[in-house]
Design an enzyme around this catalytic site. Structure first.
Site, PDB file in Angstrom:
ATOM      1  N   CYS A  47      70.434  59.885  39.354  1.00  0.00           N
ATOM      2  CA  CYS A  47      69.834  59.649  40.671  1.00  0.00           C
ATOM      3  C   CYS A  47      70.143  58.248  41.199  1.00  0.00           C
ATOM      4  O   CYS A  47      70.203  58.031  42.400  1.00  0.00           O
ATOM      5  CB  CYS A  47      68.326  59.835  40.603  1.00  0.00           C
ATOM      6  SG  CYS A  47      67.832  61.444  39.968  1.00  0.00           S
ATOM      7  N   GLY A  48      70.321  57.290  40.297  1.00  0.00           N
ATOM      8  CA  GLY A  48      70.635  55.911  40.706  1.00  0.00           C
ATOM      9  C   GLY A  48      72.125  55.699  40.964  1.00  0.00           C
ATOM     10  O   GLY A  48      72.560  54.573  41.150  1.00  0.00           O
TER      11      GLY A  48
ATOM     12  N   ARG B 264      71.331  75.857  44.411  1.00  0.00           N
ATOM     13  CA  ARG B 264      71.008  74.557  43.802  1.00  0.00           C
ATOM     14  C   ARG B 264      70.779  73.550  44.919  1.00  0.00           C
ATOM     15  O   ARG B 264      70.975  73.859  46.094  1.00  0.00           O
ATOM     16  CB  ARG B 264      72.209  74.138  42.928  1.00  0.00           C
ATOM     17  CG  ARG B 264      71.949  73.154  41.796  1.00  0.00           C
ATOM     18  CD  ARG B 264      70.983  73.657  40.766  1.00  0.00           C
ATOM     19  NE  ARG B 264      70.980  72.856  39.556  1.00  0.00           N
ATOM     20  CZ  ARG B 264      70.215  71.795  39.340  1.00  0.00           C
ATOM     21  NH1 ARG B 264      69.381  71.382  40.267  1.00  0.00           N
ATOM     22  NH2 ARG B 264      70.270  71.152  38.189  1.00  0.00           N
ATOM     23  N   LYS B 265      70.427  72.305  44.550  1.00  0.00           N
ATOM     24  CA  LYS B 265      70.273  71.258  45.560  1.00  0.00           C
ATOM     25  C   LYS B 265      71.598  71.037  46.303  1.00  0.00           C
ATOM     26  O   LYS B 265      72.666  71.411  45.813  1.00  0.00           O
ATOM     27  CB  LYS B 265      69.807  69.959  44.915  1.00  0.00           C
ATOM     28  CG  LYS B 265      70.859  69.310  44.033  1.00  0.00           C
ATOM     29  CD  LYS B 265      70.362  68.048  43.341  1.00  0.00           C
ATOM     30  CE  LYS B 265      70.114  66.906  44.299  1.00  0.00           C
ATOM     31  NZ  LYS B 265      69.989  65.610  43.550  1.00  0.00           N
TER      32      LYS B 265
ATOM     33  N   ARG C 115      57.942  63.383  48.907  1.00  0.00           N
ATOM     34  CA  ARG C 115      59.273  62.987  49.404  1.00  0.00           C
ATOM     35  C   ARG C 115      59.436  63.427  50.844  1.00  0.00           C
ATOM     36  O   ARG C 115      59.339  64.610  51.160  1.00  0.00           O
ATOM     37  CB  ARG C 115      60.363  63.607  48.536  1.00  0.00           C
ATOM     38  CG  ARG C 115      61.760  63.227  48.968  1.00  0.00           C
ATOM     39  CD  ARG C 115      62.823  63.934  48.159  1.00  0.00           C
ATOM     40  NE  ARG C 115      62.965  63.391  46.821  1.00  0.00           N
ATOM     41  CZ  ARG C 115      63.606  63.999  45.831  1.00  0.00           C
ATOM     42  NH1 ARG C 115      64.149  65.186  46.035  1.00  0.00           N
ATOM     43  NH2 ARG C 115      63.705  63.446  44.651  1.00  0.00           N
TER      44      ARG C 115
ATOM     45  N   GLY D  40      67.735  56.306  34.859  1.00  0.00           N
ATOM     46  CA  GLY D  40      66.949  56.445  33.631  1.00  0.00           C
ATOM     47  C   GLY D  40      67.352  57.588  32.728  1.00  0.00           C
ATOM     48  O   GLY D  40      66.863  57.705  31.599  1.00  0.00           O
TER      49      GLY D  40
HETATM   50 FE1  SRM Z   1      67.393  62.809  41.730  1.00  0.00          FE
HETATM   51  C1  SRM Z   1      65.949  65.231  39.867  1.00  0.00           C
HETATM   52  C2  SRM Z   1      64.536  61.121  41.885  1.00  0.00           C
HETATM   53  C3  SRM Z   1      68.689  60.937  44.230  1.00  0.00           C
HETATM   54  C4  SRM Z   1      70.529  63.919  40.897  1.00  0.00           C
HETATM   55  N1  SRM Z   1      65.538  63.159  41.056  1.00  0.00           N
HETATM   56  C5  SRM Z   1      65.132  64.244  40.323  1.00  0.00           C
HETATM   57  C6  SRM Z   1      63.621  64.263  40.155  1.00  0.00           C
HETATM   58  C7  SRM Z   1      63.065  65.107  41.272  1.00  0.00           C
HETATM   59  C8  SRM Z   1      63.184  64.799  38.782  1.00  0.00           C
HETATM   60  C9  SRM Z   1      61.682  64.922  38.652  1.00  0.00           C
HETATM   61  O1  SRM Z   1      61.114  65.932  39.052  1.00  0.00           O
HETATM   62  O2  SRM Z   1      61.071  63.970  38.181  1.00  0.00           O
HETATM   63  C10 SRM Z   1      63.315  62.752  40.333  1.00  0.00           C
HETATM   64  C11 SRM Z   1      61.969  62.403  40.904  1.00  0.00           C
HETATM   65  C12 SRM Z   1      61.432  61.157  40.232  1.00  0.00           C
HETATM   66  C13 SRM Z   1      60.383  60.459  41.037  1.00  0.00           C
HETATM   67  O3  SRM Z   1      59.182  60.617  40.733  1.00  0.00           O
HETATM   68  O4  SRM Z   1      60.750  59.692  41.926  1.00  0.00           O
HETATM   69  C14 SRM Z   1      64.515  62.312  41.161  1.00  0.00           C
HETATM   70  N2  SRM Z   1      66.690  61.393  42.924  1.00  0.00           N
HETATM   71  C15 SRM Z   1      65.514  60.745  42.754  1.00  0.00           C
HETATM   72  C16 SRM Z   1      65.427  59.511  43.637  1.00  0.00           C
HETATM   73  C17 SRM Z   1      64.021  59.208  44.117  1.00  0.00           C
HETATM   74  C18 SRM Z   1      66.022  58.305  42.888  1.00  0.00           C
HETATM   75  C19 SRM Z   1      65.724  56.988  43.547  1.00  0.00           C
HETATM   76  O5  SRM Z   1      64.950  56.218  42.949  1.00  0.00           O
HETATM   77  O6  SRM Z   1      66.231  56.706  44.623  1.00  0.00           O
HETATM   78  C20 SRM Z   1      66.420  59.926  44.742  1.00  0.00           C
HETATM   79  C21 SRM Z   1      65.775  60.724  45.843  1.00  0.00           C
HETATM   80  C22 SRM Z   1      66.741  61.029  46.950  1.00  0.00           C
HETATM   81  C23 SRM Z   1      66.097  61.687  48.142  1.00  0.00           C
HETATM   82  O7  SRM Z   1      65.526  60.962  48.955  1.00  0.00           O
HETATM   83  O8  SRM Z   1      66.181  62.910  48.258  1.00  0.00           O
HETATM   84  C24 SRM Z   1      67.357  60.823  43.949  1.00  0.00           C
HETATM   85  N3  SRM Z   1      69.248  62.544  42.489  1.00  0.00           N
HETATM   86  C25 SRM Z   1      69.595  61.643  43.454  1.00  0.00           C
HETATM   87  C26 SRM Z   1      71.021  61.505  43.508  1.00  0.00           C
HETATM   88  C27 SRM Z   1      71.786  60.516  44.376  1.00  0.00           C
HETATM   89  C28 SRM Z   1      72.256  61.092  45.685  1.00  0.00           C
HETATM   90  O9  SRM Z   1      71.735  62.090  46.176  1.00  0.00           O
HETATM   91  O10 SRM Z   1      73.173  60.503  46.247  1.00  0.00           O
HETATM   92  C29 SRM Z   1      71.538  62.365  42.552  1.00  0.00           C
HETATM   93  C30 SRM Z   1      73.025  62.543  42.165  1.00  0.00           C
HETATM   94  C31 SRM Z   1      73.816  63.114  43.285  1.00  0.00           C
HETATM   95  C32 SRM Z   1      73.808  64.615  43.312  1.00  0.00           C
HETATM   96  O11 SRM Z   1      72.727  65.217  43.354  1.00  0.00           O
HETATM   97  O12 SRM Z   1      74.885  65.179  43.327  1.00  0.00           O
HETATM   98  C33 SRM Z   1      70.419  63.004  41.922  1.00  0.00           C
HETATM   99  N4  SRM Z   1      68.113  64.353  40.612  1.00  0.00           N
HETATM  100  C34 SRM Z   1      69.432  64.595  40.339  1.00  0.00           C
HETATM  101  C35 SRM Z   1      69.530  65.671  39.401  1.00  0.00           C
HETATM  102  C36 SRM Z   1      70.838  66.280  38.841  1.00  0.00           C
HETATM  103  C37 SRM Z   1      71.370  67.318  39.806  1.00  0.00           C
HETATM  104  C38 SRM Z   1      72.316  68.303  39.182  1.00  0.00           C
HETATM  105  O13 SRM Z   1      73.083  68.944  39.933  1.00  0.00           O
HETATM  106  O14 SRM Z   1      72.288  68.519  37.957  1.00  0.00           O
HETATM  107  C39 SRM Z   1      68.209  66.052  39.080  1.00  0.00           C
HETATM  108  C40 SRM Z   1      67.752  67.156  38.108  1.00  0.00           C
HETATM  109  C41 SRM Z   1      67.914  68.514  38.717  1.00  0.00           C
HETATM  110  O15 SRM Z   1      68.093  68.708  39.920  1.00  0.00           O
HETATM  111  O16 SRM Z   1      67.862  69.455  37.903  1.00  0.00           O
HETATM  112  C42 SRM Z   1      67.348  65.194  39.858  1.00  0.00           C
HETATM  113 FE1  SF4 Z   2      66.661  60.726  35.538  1.00  0.00          FE
HETATM  114 FE2  SF4 Z   2      66.582  60.894  38.182  1.00  0.00          FE
HETATM  115 FE3  SF4 Z   2      64.344  60.629  36.788  1.00  0.00          FE
HETATM  116 FE4  SF4 Z   2      66.048  58.588  37.052  1.00  0.00          FE
HETATM  117  S1  SF4 Z   2      64.832  59.556  38.673  1.00  0.00           S
HETATM  118  S2  SF4 Z   2      65.051  59.202  35.202  1.00  0.00           S
HETATM  119  S3  SF4 Z   2      68.001  59.671  36.912  1.00  0.00           S
HETATM  120  S4  SF4 Z   2      65.759  62.401  36.817  1.00  0.00           S
END
Ligand code: SRM
Ligand code: SF4
Length: 511
Positions: A441-442, A182-183, A68, A436
């Protein structure tokens, strides 16, 4: 705050790991890890600390990491995109890239043995992946048409870069902000159109006038997660542009030192605000800054609906246009990336921009080059005039690569959007977002129709299901969507969505 070397008390394993060794310390070990290979890397370093460099071990494709990056304000040069294309091209079928919902890029297929070379290449073209995962500040979003939109209020590009440089120490890594509870998400809006989904960020800046000076009102605490989704609330602060980065630094310091760390489900910024109340939070930030903050302007300048920026638009620079191209569900292969880089070189100013809807913008196309641009073969795939539902569909990674995923998302999202676009006509664009699992994240809660993957039971078997949310609104008076239907089997989804689109969104069947 827990720091490397502190004696751990009762804390989560994540806090313990961070206290034992800062993720940034892995910089010294990358060469060695590249030499010994992924199977020999200490598991906590491999699955956890490498994320401080944007390297995500993928249990579904062991040995093929996701990388990333950080693309501040979503802006890339053609040289940077071509370099990323070179990086994924070496992995053949396993190499690809995704445009993310944070206006960013993730590369797939990356092998640890190549990381030192990849980081050298990224460094040479001015890209970094530092602090892009885990308990760090994510890619900072800004207006995707900053500097080219005729209705722009504030150009967000330098501001976003300034905040990124502060947080990452100019891309070198900054241990002052590498152990947050946290993030953390930051967004800076620059026009009347809220193109960054400000309300779902931990800090959001919205353009606002005070005493005829254009600055920003500040919102804080927005986030989405599996256990709580909440819009950001006013901090009752107005800042001038020059105060944006210092304010981010002060908020992050207050959060780092005081944010709750015991329970990761209750450790985002809003939990600290809940604990203290917004008045005390504001006062602590002022104390950290060493100065009084101005109270918020009476109103911000956000107006009307958010634009998706798809299509051809005249720029504020006379004689030039920008082209918003739809990248279906944000997925790119190496050839696509080379083709987009080439478009920007031949027709534009060697710049490619990304949007939070996972699309691209090519700016600075001269009027007299537009006709030839529109004939380019790659525009058949990345259209400025896509089918209605394809135009607006957003999807997280889903089951193909993400081990949290409860359903497959990207392929399904695209197939359904294409099929329903053939069967129905729509009075206005309808934004469908897929995610998913409940991590969101979506961003399903900001969509007209948001789908959250889950598991259900049918005929004694486990099946893929979605919860359906509706009513998410972006732009002025933004609101998060609410649950409409629970546990809809994915195999029945086309019919359910078809009916929903007709009944609630005035879609009409095409005969
Ligand atoms: Fe996300 C965790 C993908 C935007 C909330 N997110 C993950 C992980 C890293 C989990 C993992 O290790 O597999 C996913 C990686 C999957 C992969 O292989 O791609 C993942 N998040 C994504 C992306 C790629 C989704 C997408 O297809 O666009 C986005 C990457 C953004 C970036 O460039 O940094 C992405 N994630 C978001 C958003 C949207 C946003 O930021 O506007 C959110 C919700 C907004 C927020 O964070 O407030 C989001 N992701 C999460 C969470 C739940 C956070 C929480 O506070 O509980 C997790 C799980 C965690 O952090 O424990 C997570
Ligand atoms: Fe769940 Fe984020 Fe993985 Fe999508 S990319 S399946 S919302 S953790």
């Amino acid at each position: 705050m827990t720091k490397a070397g502190d004696k751990p008390t009762k804390m989560s394993k994540f806090e313990r790991w961070k206290a034992e060794k800062d993720g940034l310390a892995l910089k010294e070990e990358l060469e060695n890890y590249a030499r010994i290979g992924w199977e020999a890397i200490d598991p906590v370093d491999r699955d956890f600390r490498l994320k401080w460099f944007g390297l995500f071990f993928r249990p579904k494709t062991p040995g093929q990491f996701m990388l990333r990056l950080r693309t501040p304000n979503g802006i890339l040069s053609s040289e940077q995109l071509a370099e990323m294309a070179q990086i994924v091209a070496r992995y053949g079928e396993d190499g690809s890239a995704d445009i993310t919902t944070r206006q960013n890029i993730q590369l797939r297929g990356v092998r640890i043995e190549d990381v030192p070379d990849i980081f050298d290449r990224l460094d040479r073209v001015g890209l970094t992946s530092v602090q892009s995962g885990m308990d760090n500040v994510r890619n900072i979003t800004g207006d995707p048409v900053a500097g080219i939109d005729a209705t722009e209020l504030i150009d967000t590009r330098d501001l976003v870069q300034e905040v990124q440089d502060l947080i990452t120490n100019g891309g070198e890594g900054n241990s002052a902000f590498s152990n947050l509870p946290r993030k953390f998400n930051i967004a800076i809006a620059g026009s009347k159109d809220n193109s960054v989904h400000a309300e779902i960020n931990d800090i959001a800046f919205l353009p606002a006038y005070k005493d005829d000076i254009l600055g920003f009102n500040v919102l804080v605490g927005g986030y989405l997660s599996s256990s709580r989704c909440v819009s950001a609330i006013p901090m009752n602060v107005w800042v001038e542009a020059k105060e944006v980065a210092p304010l981010c630094g002060a908020i992050l310091t207050v959060y780092r030192d005081n944010g709750p760390r015991q329970n990761r489900k209750k450790s985002r910024l809003m939990w600290l605000i809940d604990l203290w109340g917004i008045e005390k939070f504001r006062a602590e930030v002022e104390r950290e800054l060493g100065t009084k903050l101005a109270t918020a302007a009476a109103r911000d300048e956000i107006e009307g609906e958010k634009s998706d920026r798809i299509g051809i638009y005249p720029q504020k620079q006379s004689g030039y246009n920008y082209a918003g191209l739809n990248v279906p569900v944000g997925r790119l292969c190496a050839e696509d990336m080379f083709a987009l880089a080439n478009l920007a070189e031949v027709y534009g100013n060697k710049e490619i921009r990304l949007t939070v809807e996972q699309n691209v913008i090519i700016p600075y196309i001269e009027n007299d080059k537009l006709a030839a641009f529109l004939e380019e073969p790659i525009l058949k795939k990345f259209s400025p005039n896509p089918k209605p539902l394809v135009r607006e569909v957003v999807s997280c990674t889903g089951a193909q690569f993400c081990s949290f995923a409860l359903i497959e998302t990207k392929n399904r999202a695209l197939v359904l959007a294409e099929e329903l676009s053939e069967e129905l006509s729509f009075p206005e664009p309808i934004r469908i977002h897929w995610t998913g699992c409940p991590n969101s994240c979506g961003q399903p809660q900001v969509a007209d129709i948001g789908l959250i993957g889950g598991k259900g039971r049918k005929d004694g078997k486990t099946i893929e299901v979605v919860d359906i949310y509706t009513g998410g609104k972006v732009g002025k008076n933004s609101t998060l969507g609410t649950l409409k239907m629970k546990g809809v089997a994915c195999e029945d989804l086309k019919e359910v969505l078809r009916n929903l689109l007709i009944e609630q969104f005035d879609a009409e069947p095409i005969n």
